[in-house]
Design a protein around this motif. Sequence first.
Motif, PDB file in Angstrom:
ATOM      1  N   LEU A  43       0.805  -1.217   0.000  1.00  0.00           N
ATOM      2  CA  LEU A  43       0.000   0.000   0.000  1.00  0.00           C
ATOM      3  C   LEU A  43       0.842   1.273   0.000  1.00  0.00           C
ATOM      4  CD1 LEU A  43      -2.648  -0.953   2.737  1.00  0.00           C
ATOM      5  CD2 LEU A  43      -2.918  -1.098   0.257  1.00  0.00           C
ATOM      6  N   ILE A  44       1.990   1.243   0.627  1.00  0.00           N
ATOM      7  CA  ILE A  44       2.705   2.472   0.970  1.00  0.00           C
ATOM      8  C   ILE A  44       3.581   2.956  -0.185  1.00  0.00           C
ATOM      9  CG2 ILE A  44       4.350   3.523   2.549  1.00  0.00           C
ATOM     10  CD1 ILE A  44       3.437   1.488   4.661  1.00  0.00           C
ATOM     11  N   ALA A  45       3.381   4.212  -0.552  1.00  0.00           N
ATOM     12  CA  ALA A  45       4.260   4.837  -1.548  1.00  0.00           C
ATOM     13  C   ALA A  45       5.377   5.604  -0.848  1.00  0.00           C
ATOM     14  CB  ALA A  45       3.459   5.760  -2.462  1.00  0.00           C
ATOM     15  N   LEU A  46       4.998   6.591  -0.035  1.00  0.00           N
ATOM     16  CA  LEU A  46       5.971   7.416   0.684  1.00  0.00           C
ATOM     17  C   LEU A  46       5.949   7.087   2.167  1.00  0.00           C
ATOM     18  CD1 LEU A  46       7.932   9.915   0.683  1.00  0.00           C
ATOM     19  CD2 LEU A  46       5.931  11.280   1.278  1.00  0.00           C
ATOM     20  N   PRO A  47       7.118   6.722   2.715  1.00  0.00           N
ATOM     21  CA  PRO A  47       8.417   6.488   2.072  1.00  0.00           C
ATOM     22  C   PRO A  47       8.489   5.074   1.488  1.00  0.00           C
ATOM     23  CG  PRO A  47       8.619   6.242   4.441  1.00  0.00           C
ATOM     24  CD  PRO A  47       7.197   6.651   4.185  1.00  0.00           C
ATOM     25  N   SER A  48       9.332   4.902   0.487  1.00  0.00           N
ATOM     26  CA  SER A  48       9.464   3.611  -0.175  1.00  0.00           C
ATOM     27  C   SER A  48      10.208   2.628   0.725  1.00  0.00           C
ATOM     28  CB  SER A  48      10.228   3.773  -1.487  1.00  0.00           C
ATOM     29  OG  SER A  48      10.747   2.537  -1.937  1.00  0.00           O
ATOM     30  N   PHE A  49       9.509   1.557   1.156  1.00  0.00           N
ATOM     31  CA  PHE A  49      10.178   0.583   2.019  1.00  0.00           C
ATOM     32  C   PHE A  49      11.132  -0.304   1.226  1.00  0.00           C
ATOM     33  CE2 PHE A  49      10.567  -2.938   5.089  1.00  0.00           C
ATOM     34  CZ  PHE A  49      10.983  -2.174   6.181  1.00  0.00           C
ATOM     35  N   HIS A  50      10.911  -0.449  -0.069  1.00  0.00           N
ATOM     36  CA  HIS A  50      11.899  -1.150  -0.891  1.00  0.00           C
ATOM     37  C   HIS A  50      13.225  -0.380  -0.871  1.00  0.00           C
ATOM     38  CE1 HIS A  50       9.093  -4.079  -2.589  1.00  0.00           C
ATOM     39  NE2 HIS A  50      10.122  -4.628  -3.213  1.00  0.00           N
ATOM     40  N   THR A  51      13.146   0.941  -0.856  1.00  0.00           N
ATOM     41  CA  THR A  51      14.373   1.740  -0.751  1.00  0.00           C
ATOM     42  C   THR A  51      15.027   1.522   0.596  1.00  0.00           C
ATOM     43  OG1 THR A  51      13.464   3.418  -2.232  1.00  0.00           O
ATOM     44  CG2 THR A  51      15.319   4.072  -0.858  1.00  0.00           C
ATOM     45  N   VAL A  52      14.228   1.463   1.648  1.00  0.00           N
ATOM     46  CA  VAL A  52      14.756   1.194   2.990  1.00  0.00           C
ATOM     47  C   VAL A  52      15.498  -0.137   3.000  1.00  0.00           C
ATOM     48  CG1 VAL A  52      14.128   0.653   5.367  1.00  0.00           C
ATOM     49  CG2 VAL A  52      13.023   2.566   4.204  1.00  0.00           C
ATOM     50  N   MET A  53      14.877  -1.170   2.446  1.00  0.00           N
ATOM     51  CA  MET A  53      15.517  -2.482   2.437  1.00  0.00           C
ATOM     52  C   MET A  53      16.815  -2.464   1.639  1.00  0.00           C
ATOM     53  SD  MET A  53      12.412  -5.291   2.304  1.00  0.00           S
ATOM     54  CE  MET A  53      11.519  -4.611   0.907  1.00  0.00           C
ATOM     55  N   ALA A  54      16.816  -1.742   0.524  1.00  0.00           N
ATOM     56  CA  ALA A  54      18.035  -1.648  -0.286  1.00  0.00           C
ATOM     57  C   ALA A  54      19.141  -0.946   0.487  1.00  0.00           C
ATOM     58  CB  ALA A  54      17.738  -0.901  -1.588  1.00  0.00           C
ATOM     59  N   GLY A  92      12.523   9.725   0.436  1.00  0.00           N
ATOM     60  CA  GLY A  92      11.928   9.478   1.745  1.00  0.00           C
ATOM     61  C   GLY A  92      12.448   8.196   2.364  1.00  0.00           C
ATOM     62  N   GLY A  93      12.587   7.147   1.547  1.00  0.00           N
ATOM     63  CA  GLY A  93      13.124   5.884   2.044  1.00  0.00           C
ATOM     64  C   GLY A  93      14.548   6.012   2.534  1.00  0.00           C
ATOM     65  N   ILE A  94      15.352   6.812   1.832  1.00  0.00           N
ATOM     66  CA  ILE A  94      16.745   7.023   2.248  1.00  0.00           C
ATOM     67  C   ILE A  94      16.793   7.756   3.593  1.00  0.00           C
ATOM     68  CG2 ILE A  94      18.876   8.262   1.687  1.00  0.00           C
ATOM     69  CD1 ILE A  94      18.212   7.683  -1.288  1.00  0.00           C
TER      70      ILE A  94
END
Length: 311
Positions: free
Chosen positions: A232-243, A283-285
Amino acid sequence: MIDHKSRTLLQPPEVASFFVCVAILSLFVALAAFWQQSVAWGELAFRTGAALGIGGFGLLYRKLDRNEGIALVLIGTGLFVGFTNSTIFLNYLFLPVSRPIVDPFLIRVDAFFGYHWKSFVVALADYPEFGRALAWVYHTSVVQMFGLIVILAFSQNHLQLYRFIVAGMAAGLMTVGIWVLFPSFGPAAYQTIPAGVSEKINLVVTNDYGREILRLADEGSAIISFSHTLGLIALPSFHTVMAALAVWFSRGLIIFYPVMALNILMIPAILSHGGHHLVDVFGGIIISIVALVITLKLLPEPGANQVVQAS
């Protein structure tokens, strides 16, 4: 304090992480009952039991003084699975959304930086092999998380493993919290991609995906079930967090450069296949950095406090 040579069955970071999972699950159960939300309780019980079982086997290995690497893999995996399961369900409790959706604003921010999701995806279709490769990259995020747990555990790098778990939990909680306050679903929910383009690159977040997300935003979920959950979540990107966490915690390991290369490719994969705004990645960063700062405060290097006091 982490005592690697202690006979204590559970280390303090493991206990704290376990109680975070219990707190999230308890909050979900209480809110679901209060809001009279239908839930696939059998699925939740099964997955919770699986997480407890995996962690329990790890404790058994440690109790029997067997391979500590295997014990850490099982305990770390149990915590990861338990946290992920309870957080996904908790996220779904806040559907339908009651606050203004911020996607129109985020799309304008993207436009300010010259980014337009549909144009990016259409341009990517001119390089279909690369586009399909990015779809594969996008799907490696969870595998990377489990892989790092295994590698850190078998290297018996207790502190880094616990930091990795705590940072992931902190980032996950912040991500859900921000989304609850400022719900967003990404440009894929608003911009239609031609069918031929989607097929060329095996687009993950398709037009149908976007329409279903908007339906959930408007109507909510009749029953919360793992078999019907979407990101569901766009901001912040949790895929970016995981990366970001994968790169950070692979430092000093033999896998560092392959992980870094893979997650450099993860950025265009997140933007295209994840259906994200450009600002979601930033946002994820930011969330990753904040989570790491919190984690380093909670789990400092051994002796750090004594050095500070001595100085």
